[in-house]
Design an enzyme around this catalytic site. Structure first.
Site, PDB file in Angstrom:
ATOM      1  N   ASP A  98       0.813  -1.215   0.000  1.00 39.43           N
ATOM      2  CA  ASP A  98       0.000   0.000   0.000  1.00 39.43           C
ATOM      3  C   ASP A  98       0.848   1.267   0.000  1.00 39.43           C
ATOM      4  OD1 ASP A  98      -2.565  -1.001   0.032  1.00 39.43           O
ATOM      5  OD2 ASP A  98      -2.706  -1.074   2.207  1.00 39.43           O
TER       6      ASP A  98
HETATM    7  C1  GLC Z   1      -0.611   2.379   6.156  1.00 32.45           C
HETATM    8  C2  GLC Z   1       0.157   1.161   6.613  1.00 32.45           C
HETATM    9  C3  GLC Z   1      -0.115  -0.015   5.737  1.00 32.45           C
HETATM   10  C4  GLC Z   1      -1.588  -0.203   5.574  1.00 32.45           C
HETATM   11  C5  GLC Z   1      -2.286   1.076   5.156  1.00 32.45           C
HETATM   12  C6  GLC Z   1      -3.754   0.833   5.151  1.00 32.45           C
HETATM   13  O1  GLC Z   1      -0.197   2.790   4.928  1.00 32.45           O
HETATM   14  O2  GLC Z   1       1.533   1.398   6.652  1.00 32.45           O
HETATM   15  O3  GLC Z   1       0.451  -1.171   6.303  1.00 32.45           O
HETATM   16  O4  GLC Z   1      -1.826  -1.168   4.607  1.00 32.45           O
HETATM   17  O5  GLC Z   1      -1.972   2.107   6.055  1.00 32.45           O
HETATM   18  O6  GLC Z   1      -4.525   1.946   5.164  1.00 32.45           O
HETATM   19  C1  GLC Z   2      -1.624  -3.880   5.362  1.00 34.17           C
HETATM   20  C2  GLC Z   2      -2.838  -3.907   4.479  1.00 34.17           C
HETATM   21  C3  GLC Z   2      -2.621  -4.775   3.277  1.00 34.17           C
HETATM   22  C4  GLC Z   2      -1.348  -4.395   2.588  1.00 34.17           C
HETATM   23  C5  GLC Z   2      -0.181  -4.390   3.545  1.00 34.17           C
HETATM   24  C6  GLC Z   2       1.090  -3.887   2.922  1.00 34.17           C
HETATM   25  O1  GLC Z   2      -1.453  -5.128   5.947  1.00 34.17           O
HETATM   26  O2  GLC Z   2      -3.960  -4.360   5.195  1.00 34.17           O
HETATM   27  O3  GLC Z   2      -3.699  -4.669   2.380  1.00 34.17           O
HETATM   28  O4  GLC Z   2      -1.143  -5.279   1.531  1.00 34.17           O
HETATM   29  O5  GLC Z   2      -0.474  -3.562   4.636  1.00 34.17           O
HETATM   30  O6  GLC Z   2       1.064  -2.526   2.669  1.00 34.17           O
END
Ligand code: GLC
Ligand code: GLC
Length: 849
Positions: free
Chosen positions: A493
């Site tokens: 993400d």
């Molecule tokens: C932030 C976190 C990431 C997560 C995302 C979801 O970017 O670092 O892990 O997936 O929020 O909103």
């Molecule tokens: C968080 C989010 C997932 C994403 C991950 C890496 O776990 O829930 O959707 O893939 O972060 O950013």
């Protein structure tokens, strides 16, 4: 250092001191009513949606960290001290010294037992199956030589339903609170907003006659006092307060005299109830809650016999559910996680997605499209009917383009516009979720289920067509190298290659992206190959792609997909594989991406972020490079550059500063989260890749580095619960290397379960039946397992005959070729499977006597 121990026989983790490094929590409920409960009884409850139907209030990031919960106070009414001697049997919030404190977190229940000056209190908290309520069974025992005169006070704080509004909109909310009290029956009803549009209320009931009650927080606590020292408890008498606005709460006061050795049980119930809109009030036209349908439920569970029976029912449910896969291996951490805790965590992540934990506040996020599809991988065998429903819910939020909302709301099941979309990997995960469902159940009818797009009535298409559009979505979005465009981000993400955000606090998830059609993801390339290979198999096995009814409809939609067949998907997979090899290979590992300028990310040519774990895992799981040595090279690079004793970090070197062209990944200090943290979700991809390359020792080694049970002995470093995975462990660049954060709700649960059960132990559902393909350490003499698969119980015994991973199978005494167990042709429900590992085909005879 440890703060407790596992009790495998009772499937519990026993915490033996209350001051754990962080609150160590458990979940109550597995259907519609849920609660979070810490080892000191902190936490909260909700019905279905942690934001919109919050029953009790909880303040996150508080000091102390965990305060607010399901509290009971005991008071020694005969103590000399004028203020009495009172304590919390769960330690918090009063924090008086306790003898023999234990908290047993079990499957769907928690029991906290402690003693204070000879008075023992044991409280069992659980949610009966099929009910929207929780039971607290408190048993108080007097171990003193003389009678004990005690007061018992319960305490919870009601939330005014919408947890977000509850925490912010005080100009309104300090005026709306309303309760009703039936002191005779011992029931406190919370009915804020029931007078207008809500058809639901909460109740807090007590089985013993009341000496008093409170429903106004400020009265119960006293001015300027906290939960650690409530005025009511200190003086030993309730105020019988009725809440008008402010903060409605529930507290019962019960007086007890216990003879030496005597025990008494008191039951408290906290529940949620709905009335039909036209039968809310009794008498009609009044403002009094109609309690006709709730009273029998309350009466039932205030009876200890019914409560005990419900608890036994919960136990039987978990016995059945976990019984679907049980293993006995030479490694206790493997057994414990596979047989109990990892499976349990998979159920919790399936239910909660990423909404409610002690790190997820229950107000922020709905169900993730990609997250929920992955959660399903670890859960489908335990509740295939729920998985089917979930798949259809997720698919119904898919957009007509084949794209996806990144998240949807569990209560409405609608895509959440506010969180946005264009995470270009999202749609492909649907294929992996459906493939897992088909392999487990053989229920091909799901592919014909009519499912709308974006929940719009009239847009229904067979599920299979949704999968086709997922593939098409990627094909419609290829970049300059022919690799998939990344869009807003992919699995990571925080790899935001089109964002270029310069405004503090701006959300990387929703801010307007540049629409440069340049930034590409090698990871999505790998995921596409994996998904297209599954589609080839699905198309191959599905005799008719779509019946006549659907054919015309499919052809006539705006986003018509080609009537792609097996051969097409196989070709598409092969083409993308070639593209990944041509443009995604860096020489010794797979690159991560190309940025908006077409420059590589995750390449030896980069200053920082030269190698990432995700494309190594995903490309290898897709089978790319297994034949030509690339896989061995990539795995060696992971070992040399990314593996640490605490797990495999996401990338190296960590980003030392903010990169405008990379986005959120570089916002985190080095070693945390997506900036070179050990993002545990990704580690099992490498474990699986190691098994595909035949390296059982390496795979189990990686498995044990992050296995929470294997880390129990270093609980003061790890700090999170030793019975469940955390999303993240601080990486080698972090000053707190080895410290876990964000426990419970993570794709880590499902993927580790898949890695250990399907790839390392190798008990792997496939379209045509169950495969037995273990890739375990050379030193393992074997293992046994029981697996219920499509209604048949397979009793599996694996025995090592020599080195290597070749398998010879004998099923009910008959040698069968290959490593797949044929489905029984008759109505046999129990099948014996012997697997000889390390048997080489150069031997002339089968290895069976
Ligand atoms: C932030 C976190 C990431 C997560 C995302 C979801 O970017 O670092 O892990 O997936 O929020 O909103
Ligand atoms: C968080 C989010 C997932 C994403 C991950 C890496 O776990 O829930 O959707 O893939 O972060 O950013």
């Amino acid at each position: 250092m440890q703060y407790g121990h596992f009790d495998n026989a009772s499937r519990e983790y026993v915490i033996t001191r209350p001051d754990t490094p962080l609150p160590w929590i458990n979940y109550l409920g597995c259907e519609a009513y849920f609660g979070l409960i810490s080892n000191t009884a902190g936490g909260y409850s909700f019905y279905r949606d942690a934001r919109l139907r919050r029953l009790t209030r909880y303040r996150y990031n508080n000091a102390p960290f965990d305060v607010g919960g399901r509290y009971i106070y005991l008071r020694d009414d005969a103590a000399d001290d004028a203020a009495g001697d009172f304590w919390s049997p769960s330690w918090q919030p009063a924090r008086r010294a306790l003898e023999d404190y234990t908290c047993r977190h079990g499957l769907g229940y928690t029991v906290i037992v402690s003693t204070h000056r000879g008075v023992e209190a044991s409280t069992r908290y659980f949610v009966p199956l099929g009910e929207n309520l929780e039971v607290w069974q408190l048993t108080v025992t007097n171990h003193r030589a003389e009678p004990a005169q005690l007061s018992v006070f319960s305490a919870i704080e009601f939330c005014l339903w919408d947890a977000q509004d509850d925490a912010t909109n005080f100009q309104r909310n300090f005026n709306t609170g309303q309760v009703e009290v039936d002191a005779e029956a011992g029931v406190i009803y919370h009915k804020t907003e029931y007078r207008e549009r809500r058809d639901h209320f909460a109740y807090f009931a007590c089985s013993a006659p009341l000496a008093g009650f409170d429903t106004q927080r400020e009265a119960f606590l006293g001015p300027y006092r906290g939960w650690d020292d409530p005025a009511t408890v200190a003086r030993g008498a309730s105020f019988d307060s009725i809440a008008h606005g402010w903060q409605p709460m529930g507290s019962h006061h019960v007086k007890l005299t216990l003879q030496p050795g005597e025990s008494r049980q008191i039951i408290f119930l906290l529940g949620y109830h709905e009335n039909p809109a036209d039968a809310k009030f009794d008498p009609p036209g009044s403002q009094t809650i109609n309690k006709r349908t709730v009273k029998p439920i309350i009466a039932k569970y205030l009876d200890p016999t019914a409560a005990d029976a419900a608890f036994a029912g919960l136990g039987a449910y978990w016995e059945r559910t976990l019984g679907i896969l049980q293993v006995a291996t030479p490694d206790e951490h493997t057994d414990r996680m596979v047989n109990i805790w990892n499976a349990y965590q998979c159920m919790i992540t399936f239910n909660m997605s990423r909404s409610a934990s002690f790190f997820e506040s229950g107000i922020g996020r709905g169900m993730g499209f990609r997250d929920s599809n992955q959660d399903l991988l670890g859960f489908v065998h335990m509740a295939p009917a729920w998985a089917r429903e979930r798949i259809l819910d997720i698919a119904a939020t898919q957009l007509p383009t084949g794209g996806a909302y990144h998240q949807y709301q569990p209560l409405t099941k609608r895509g959440n516009d506010a969180v946005g979309g264009n995470f270009n990997d999202d749609p492909l995960w649907l294929i992996l979720g459906v493939a897992a469902y088909l392999k487990e159940t053989g229920d091909w009818s799901i592919l014909d289920a009519p499912v709308p797009y974006d929940n719009q009535p009239g847009t229904e298409m067979p599920l299979y067509e949704h999968l086709q559009r997922s593939i098409q979505y990627t094909l419609d979005r290829l970049g300059p190298h022919g690799l998939p465009l990344i869009g807003r981000a992919d699995w990571n993400d925080c790899l935001n290659l089109n964002c270029f955000s310069t405004t503090p606090g701006e959300s990387f998830q929703t801010t307007t992206n540049r629409e440069g059609k340049v930034a590409e993801s090698v990871f999505i390339g790998g995921l596409f190959v994996l998904a297209a290979k599954e589609m080839a198999q699905i198309a191959n096995r599905k005799s008719q792609i779509a019946d006549g009814r659907w054919q015309d409809a499919i052809r006539n939609t705006e986003y018509a997909v080609r009537n792609t067949q097996y051969a097409d998907y196989a070709r598409l997979a092969a083409e993308m594989e070639a593209t990944v090899k041509a443009h995604g290979w860096d020489g010794a590992w797979f690159r991560r991406a190309y940025d908006a300028f077409g420059e590589p990310v995750g390449s030896a040519a980069c200053d920082e972020g030269q190698i990432f774990i995700e494309p190594q895992g995903m490309c290898l799981m897709a089978g790319i490079g297994l034949e030509d040595g690339r896989a061995e090279q990539a795995l060696a690079a992971v070992r040399e550059r990314l593996a640490t004793p605490h797990g495999i970090v996401l990338q190296q070197p960590a980003y030392s500063h903010y990169y405008l062209n990379l986005g959120e990944i570089s916002t985190y200090p080095p070693g945390y989260k997506e900036n070179a943290g050990i993002f545990c979700h990704t580690n099992p991809w490498i474990m699986i890749a190691e098994t595909m390359a035949g390296h059982g020792d390496m795979a189990l080694d990686y498995y044990l580095r992050i296995n929470p049970s294997a880390r129990e002995a270093i609980s003061d470093v790890h700090r999170c619960e030793p019975y469940v995975y955390a999303q993240m462990i601080a990486g080698c660049d972090a000053p707190t290397h080895g410290e876990a954060k964000n426990s419970w709700l993570s794709g880590t649960a499902a993927w580790n379960y898949v890695a250990i059960s399907q790839w390392i132990l190798g008990i792997r559902p496939d379209y045509g039946g169950l495969k037995i393909a273990p890739v375990v350490p050379e030193s393992w003499p074997g293992f046994t397992a029981t697996r219920v698969f499509r209604g048949v119980t397979y009793h599996i015994a694996v025995r090592r005959a020599g080195p290597g991973n070749a398998v010879a199978l004998r099923v009910d005494g008959q040698a069968v070729p290959g490593n797949a167990i044929p489905l029984p042709a008759d109505d046999r429900t129990d099948v014996q499977v012997e697997a000889i590992l390390g048997w080489t085909f150069s031997k002339t005879r089968l290895p069976f006597p």
